[in-house]
Write an enzyme that holds these catalytic residues in place. Structure first.
Site, short mmCIF file in Angstrom:
data_model
loop_
_atom_site.label_atom_id
_atom_site.label_comp_id
_atom_site.label_asym_id
_atom_site.label_seq_id
_atom_site.Cartn_x
_atom_site.Cartn_y
_atom_site.Cartn_z
N ASP A 32 0.84 -1.20 0.00
CA ASP A 32 0.00 0.00 0.00
C ASP A 32 0.88 1.25 0.00
O ASP A 32 0.58 2.24 -0.68
CB ASP A 32 -0.92 -0.01 1.24
N HIS A 42 -4.70 -3.42 6.30
CA HIS A 42 -4.51 -3.67 4.86
C HIS A 42 -5.89 -4.05 4.29
O HIS A 42 -6.20 -5.22 4.04
CB HIS A 42 -3.50 -4.79 4.61
N1 LIG Z 1 -0.86 -7.93 2.28
C1 LIG Z 1 -0.85 -7.68 0.99
O1 LIG Z 1 -0.40 -6.60 0.57
C2 LIG Z 1 -1.38 -8.68 -0.01
C3 LIG Z 1 -1.28 -8.40 -1.37
C4 LIG Z 1 -1.72 -9.33 -2.29
C5 LIG Z 1 -2.28 -10.52 -1.83
N2 LIG Z 1 -2.39 -10.76 -0.51
C6 LIG Z 1 -2.93 -12.02 0.00
O2 LIG Z 1 -1.88 -13.00 -0.08
C7 LIG Z 1 -2.46 -14.30 -0.12
C8 LIG Z 1 -1.86 -15.12 -1.23
O3 LIG Z 1 -2.18 -14.59 -2.47
P1 LIG Z 1 -1.93 -15.45 -3.81
O4 LIG Z 1 -2.40 -14.61 -4.91
O5 LIG Z 1 -0.56 -15.99 -3.81
O6 LIG Z 1 -2.98 -16.62 -3.57
P2 LIG Z 1 -2.97 -18.07 -4.20
O7 LIG Z 1 -4.33 -18.62 -3.95
O8 LIG Z 1 -2.41 -18.06 -5.57
O9 LIG Z 1 -1.92 -18.85 -3.28
C9 LIG Z 1 -2.18 -19.17 -1.96
C10 LIG Z 1 -1.46 -20.47 -1.66
O10 LIG Z 1 -1.63 -20.75 -0.30
C11 LIG Z 1 -1.77 -22.14 -0.18
N3 LIG Z 1 -2.33 -22.48 1.13
C12 LIG Z 1 -3.64 -22.55 1.51
N4 LIG Z 1 -3.72 -22.95 2.79
C13 LIG Z 1 -2.44 -23.12 3.22
C14 LIG Z 1 -1.89 -23.55 4.44
N5 LIG Z 1 -2.65 -23.88 5.48
N6 LIG Z 1 -0.55 -23.62 4.52
C15 LIG Z 1 0.24 -23.33 3.48
N7 LIG Z 1 -0.23 -22.94 2.28
C16 LIG Z 1 -1.56 -22.84 2.15
C17 LIG Z 1 -2.68 -22.50 -1.36
O11 LIG Z 1 -2.62 -23.90 -1.65
C18 LIG Z 1 -2.04 -21.65 -2.45
O12 LIG Z 1 -1.01 -22.34 -3.12
C19 LIG Z 1 -3.96 -14.07 -0.25
O13 LIG Z 1 -4.53 -14.17 1.04
C20 LIG Z 1 -4.06 -12.65 -0.76
O14 LIG Z 1 -5.30 -12.08 -0.45
C21 LIG Z 1 -1.95 -9.85 0.39
O1 LIG Z 2 -6.09 -10.22 -2.34
C1 LIG Z 2 -6.71 -9.16 -2.22
O2 LIG Z 2 -7.87 -9.09 -1.79
C2 LIG Z 2 -6.06 -7.87 -2.62
C3 LIG Z 2 -4.69 -7.73 -2.06
O3 LIG Z 2 -4.70 -7.68 -0.67
C4 LIG Z 2 -4.03 -6.47 -2.61
O4 LIG Z 2 -3.93 -5.48 -1.88
O5 LIG Z 2 -3.65 -6.47 -3.78
#
Ligand SMILES: NC(=O)c1ccc[n+]([C@@H]2O[C@H](COP(=O)([O-])OP(=O)(O)OC[C@H]3O[C@@H](n4cnc5c(N)ncnc54)[C@H](O)[C@@H]3O)[C@@H](O)[C@H]2O)c1
Ligand SMILES: O=C(O)C[C@H](O)C(=O)O
Length: 369
Positions: free
Chosen positions: A192, A220
């Site tokens: 962010d 977030h």
């Molecule tokens: N904080 C931030 O700025 C931010 C930004 C983008 C995404 N995110 C979040 O990050 C996370 C991951 O995003 P992504 O696009 O890689 O998702 P994704 O679905 O592609 O990958 C998530 C992975 O986590 C695995 N998983 C599920 N349960 C698990 C467990 N108990 N232990 C280990 N692995 C497990 C899934 O099998 C999958 O491979 C999401 O929650 C998303 O919302 C946060």
């Molecule tokens: O996975 C989401 O919901 C959005 C993600 O947290 C982001 O900020 O890109």
């Protein structure tokens, strides 16, 4: 050397050159060998952020170009084959810094001896799912992983939670791993922060590296408060306040804030997938700042345990402006907060307090079967 024949001179020069080369190489490999590998855990490593993040770590983007790395990759059983594929690609990339890859679905094996843990794994929100259902899945994941980290990670392991709801997952981790110092548990709001820097840079048409000291306060989520009241831009005439340069309070107080708050959703709409390369890059920035420190006069945003600074309920994982030194963060103190900011900072704190309550009610429901 005047009387020495030419061929002998060439021979001497060649031998000296070869010897110097060997000595320099030995010194270089001695220096490299001097660094113990750091074990970095990435959970959810078969997912899309994982796929973007692990090559960055293996290339030294996170911990520097001379730091050997051992990657620990965790995912769940249904993703085991994909995880193995990620490991194969890491091996095929022949990253010079990568000294080992542990790819596993066993959380204990994954956490064994890790110095840094980047928690990306989680249960995503699916169509038609209630907020409470998503929270419930993630609180149980983070409760279980808290114990594994507490018992098996290295003593001073630094933890960064990326998976959503990032602040509340980090809070659960903190509450269920009481022996891990609070200061070692953080969540990602650097993405962010970077988005806010990017918007200012675009608007002023200046390099993003010259924009400093924006702040992300709070969660977030779409209640986060991106604050430019203390932000500056380095210009040829010195440092100037962002507000003065943009000279459009209406844009800064409305469209700018909304764009940063909604950027995650906008990426999902455009890509049909949530942000991955920017999230992975931000995770590297977060750890790099934490480990190596923030440049003098500059701060970043991190979700950290509130100590009551700026009137935020102690114990919540709330995003604050922080500086880092000697591997530790500290909340920037003494910033003037106007009425507009106060309201926005409290609104996002209120959401976090509600998320905390919801997480606890989910855990209670689980305990009661
Ligand atoms: N904080 C931030 O700025 C931010 C930004 C983008 C995404 N995110 C979040 O990050 C996370 C991951 O995003 P992504 O696009 O890689 O998702 P994704 O679905 O592609 O990958 C998530 C992975 O986590 C695995 N998983 C599920 N349960 C698990 C467990 N108990 N232990 C280990 N692995 C497990 C899934 O099998 C999958 O491979 C999401 O929650 C998303 O919302 C946060
Ligand atoms: O996975 C989401 O919901 C959005 C993600 O947290 C982001 O900020 O890109």
């Amino acid at each position: 050397m005047e009387n020495v024949p030419l061929l002998e001179k060439i021979g001497v020069v060649t031998v000296c050159g070869a010897l110097s080369y060997i000595i320099v190489r030995h010194i270089w490999s001695f220096l490299k060998m001097g660094k113990e590998p750091i074990r970095v855990l990435v959970t959810g490593a078969a997912g899309q952020i994982g796929y973007a993040l692990v090559p960055m770590i293996a290339r030294g983007v996170m911990l520097g170009p001379d730091q050997p790395i051992i990657l620990h990759l965790l995912d769940i059983e249904p993703a085991a084959e994909a995880l193995e594929g990620v490991k194969m690609e890491l091996i095929d990339s022949a990253f010079p810094l990568l000294e080992g890859v542990v790819a596993t679905t066993d959380v204990i094996k994954a956490c064994e001896g890790v110095d840094i843990a980047i928690m990306v794994g989680g249960f995503p929100r699916k169509e038609g799912m209630e907020r409470k259902e998503v929270m419930s899945k993630n609180t149980s994941i983070y409760k279980a992983q808290a114990s594994a980290l507490e018992q098996h990670a290295a003593e001073n392991c630094k933890i960064l939670v990326v998976a959503n709801p990032a602040n509340t997952n980090a809070l659960i981790l903190k509450e269920f791993a009481p022996s891990i110092p609070e200061k070692n548990i953080t969540c990602l709001t650097q993405l962010d922060h970077n988005r806010a820097l990017g918007q200012i840079s675009e608007r002023l048409n200046v390099p993003v590296r010259d924009v400093k000291n924006v702040i992300i306060w709070g969660n977030h989520s779409s209640t986060q408060y991106p604050d430019v009241n203390h932000a500056t831009v380095i210009t040829s005439n010195g440092k100037k306040p962002v507000r003065e340069l943009i000279a459009d309070d209406y844009w800064l107080n409305s469209q700018f804030i909304a764009t940063v708050q909604q950027r995650g959703a906008a990426i999902i709409k455009a890509r049909k997938l949530s942000s991955a390369l920017s999230a992975a890059g931000a995770a590297c920035d977060h750890i790099r700042n934490w480990v190596f420190g923030t440049p003098k006069g500059t701060w970043v945003s991190m979700g950290v345990c509130s100590d009551g600074s700026y009137g935020i309920q102690p114990g919540l994982i709330y995003s604050f402006p922080v500086t880092c030194q000697n591997g530790e963060w500290s909340i920037v103190q003494g910033l003037k907060i106007n009425e507009f900011s106060r309201e926005k900072m409290d609104e996002t704190a209120k959401e976090l307090a509600e998320e905390k309550e919801l997480a606890y009610s989910c855990l209670k429901d689980q305990a009661n079967g």
